[in-house]
Design an enzyme around this catalytic site. Structure first.
Site, PDB file in Angstrom:
ATOM      1  N   ARG A  35      -4.172   6.715  -4.922  1.00 53.99           N
ATOM      2  CA  ARG A  35      -3.230   6.927  -3.868  1.00 53.99           C
ATOM      3  C   ARG A  35      -2.273   8.273  -4.026  1.00 53.99           C
ATOM      4  O   ARG A  35      -2.001   8.840  -3.170  1.00 53.99           O
ATOM      5  CB  ARG A  35      -2.262   5.982  -3.967  1.00 53.99           C
ATOM      6  CG  ARG A  35      -2.598   4.591  -3.218  1.00 53.99           C
ATOM      7  CD  ARG A  35      -1.450   3.429  -3.452  1.00 53.99           C
ATOM      8  NE  ARG A  35      -1.846   2.593  -2.075  1.00 53.99           N
ATOM      9  CZ  ARG A  35      -1.487   1.275  -2.384  1.00 53.99           C
ATOM     10  NH1 ARG A  35      -0.870   0.821  -3.289  1.00 53.99           N
ATOM     11  NH2 ARG A  35      -1.751   0.283  -1.441  1.00 53.99           N
ATOM     12  N   LYS A 200      -7.167 -15.411  -1.235  1.00 55.99           N
ATOM     13  CA  LYS A 200      -6.509 -16.523  -0.406  1.00 55.99           C
ATOM     14  C   LYS A 200      -6.952 -16.544   0.963  1.00 55.99           C
ATOM     15  O   LYS A 200      -6.833 -15.675   1.607  1.00 55.99           O
ATOM     16  CB  LYS A 200      -5.335 -16.174  -0.533  1.00 55.99           C
ATOM     17  CG  LYS A 200      -4.444 -16.850  -1.903  1.00 55.99           C
ATOM     18  CD  LYS A 200      -3.106 -16.829  -1.654  1.00 55.99           C
ATOM     19  CE  LYS A 200      -2.116 -17.348  -2.622  1.00 55.99           C
ATOM     20  NZ  LYS A 200      -0.703 -17.131  -2.547  1.00 55.99           N
TER      21      LYS A 200
HETATM   22  C1  3PG Z   1       0.503  -1.960  -1.665  1.00 54.92           C
HETATM   23  O1  3PG Z   1       0.525  -1.789  -2.800  1.00 54.92           O
HETATM   24  O2  3PG Z   1       0.176  -2.871  -1.000  1.00 54.92           O
HETATM   25  C2  3PG Z   1       1.752  -0.939  -0.900  1.00 54.92           C
HETATM   26  O3  3PG Z   1       2.085   0.284  -1.788  1.00 54.92           O
HETATM   27  C3  3PG Z   1       2.850  -1.722  -0.455  1.00 54.92           C
HETATM   28  O4  3PG Z   1       3.467  -2.495  -1.638  1.00 54.92           O
HETATM   29  P1  3PG Z   1       4.206  -3.903  -1.262  1.00 54.92           P
HETATM   30  O5  3PG Z   1       3.257  -4.832  -1.055  1.00 54.92           O
HETATM   31  O6  3PG Z   1       4.981  -4.294  -2.495  1.00 54.92           O
HETATM   32  O7  3PG Z   1       5.220  -3.701  -0.006  1.00 54.92           O
END
Ligand code: 3PG
Ligand code: MG
Length: 398
Positions: A35, A200
């Site tokens: 990322r 899930k």
């Molecule tokens: C992820 O890792 O799916 C995104 O960065 C979003 O994070 P979150 O699901 O904690 O909002």
């Protein structure tokens, strides 16, 4: 939607960029920096244009208050290495340090603000509380660039509200991700094969629902497969099972048959007596899982069959591992699917932080796939046909 080009000359402008830098960490060690790498082009572009770049991002799910376990400091350090230039780090998000850095940045410099979720206003369900925090964030900058694709499904201050408070543009990563997802939803080349895994069924309901109208073939693996096998009346031993989703799974099996969508479940399964890396693994037929065993991967026949479907696809979307790929004995199904994605002539898309980390951990190169999405939840919600708040607000404001 405005793009960065529409923001005009950025020399000397303070640009607040929402990136998704939510990387997996082992202590302070980043185990997959995908990322961060995906965020680089937009940050570089802004810095090269002479902007003062302030990056806001989250890490994990801290409870709205500072928590050293979730500091973005190691992420800022990795970002500096990848950019090849120093990155300033503010120990708060909108406090004294952030304001100081915002004022002191020179043209082309990049700074990272501390975890935006250390502030309760970021994720608040209360519009006024979120808005008040968004005001503070917005006060640090002149313009806003939304580039955190992995969070565009979140109605949060740094994703949503700040876009109404500053001239806002979509970043290159979000643009690229949306372009690929559009190809999957508008007119996918056929056959269109979707592979879903993960633990899930309840996480994947919306997307299965929507894809039954779109895909030609749906391959199901991972932990959720056992709910489908149980729905067909098979015993699943001590495998993961969502008893409250059996009816839903039955409904999908029926609908797939009615609509001529091929719903493919594994015919064999790798089982073990316990959830452990060194548990003795055996292969059994999917309709003959012993009572005292749990399924931890799809079996070799199924892996072969899944791979053949994937190789024959013109469009393939994959989200969720086929088994417990973290344990080598149960990684073969996930590896076979990943490999097949690299071999298809069509468009291959790996959706999601977890699936992306899985393919890298198994040693595949990013370039071997058509596209690796940085957003799991976000790409699934897009494919479900949902409105993503972080995209909708950019449409509205420009
Ligand atoms: C992820 O890792 O799916 C995104 O960065 C979003 O994070 P979150 O699901 O904690 O909002
Ligand atoms: Mg998520």
């Amino acid at each position: 939607m405005q793009t960065i080009d529409d923001l005009g000359d950025l020399t000397g402008k303070r640009v607040l960029v929402r990136s998704d830098l939510n990387v997996p960490l082992d202590g302070a060690t980043i185990t997959d920096d995908g990322r961060i790498r995906a965020s680089l082009p937009t940050l570089k572009r802004l810095a090269d244009a002479g902007a003062k770049v302030l990056v806001t991002a989250h890490l994990g799910r801290p409870k709205g208050t500072p928590d050293p376990a979730y500091t973005l400091k190691p992420v800022a350090e990795r970002l500096a290495e990848l950019l090849g230039s120093p990155v300033l780090f503010a120990g708060d998000t909108v406090g004294e340090e952030a304001r100081h850095i915002s004022a002191a940045l020179t043209d082309g410099q990049v700074a990272v603000l501390e975890n935006v979720r250390f502030n309760a206003g970021e994720t608040s369900k209360d519009d006024a509380e979120r808005g008040a925090f968004a005001d503070e964030l917005a006060s640090l900058a002149d313009v806003f660039v939304s580039d955190g694709f992995g969070v565009v499904h979140r109605k949060q201050a740094s994703v949503y509200d700040v876009a109404t408070r500053l001239p806002a543009a979509v970043g290159g990563l979000v643009q690229a991700e949306v372009e690929v997802l559009r190809r999957l939803t508008d007119t996918p080349e056929r056959p269109y094969v979707v592979v879903l895994g993960g633990s899930k069924v309840s996480d994947k309901l919306g997307v299965i629902d929507n894809l039954l109208d779109k895909a030609d073939t749906l391959l199901i693996g991972g932990g959720m497969v056992f709910t489908f096998l149980a729905a067909q009346g098979h015993g699943v031993g001590s495998s993961l099972l969502e008893a409250d989703q059996l009816e839903v799974a039955r409904g999908y099996i029926k609908r797939a048959a009615e609509q001529g969508v091929e719903l493919v479940l594994p015919t064999d399964v790798v089982v073990a007596p316990a959830f452990s890396a060194d548990a003795p693994a055996t292969v059994v037929a999917a309709d003959a899982i012993p009572d005292d065993q749990m399924g931890l991967d799809i079996g070799p026949d199924s892996a072969k069959a899944f791979a053949e479907h994937v190789r024959g696809a013109r469009t393939v979307f994959w989200n969720g591992p086929m088994g417990v790929f973290e344990f080598p004995a149960f990684a073969n199904g996930t590896r076979a699917v990943a490999e097949a994605l690299t071999q298809t002539d069509g468009l291959s898309v790996v959706g999601g932080g977890d699936s992306a980390a899985a393919v890298r951990q198994l040693g595949f190169a990013d370039e071997a796939f058509g596209h690796i999405s940085t957003g799991g939840g976000a790409s699934l919600e897009y494919l479900e046909g949902k409105t993503l708040p972080g995209l909708a607000i950019l449409e509205e404001t420009s």
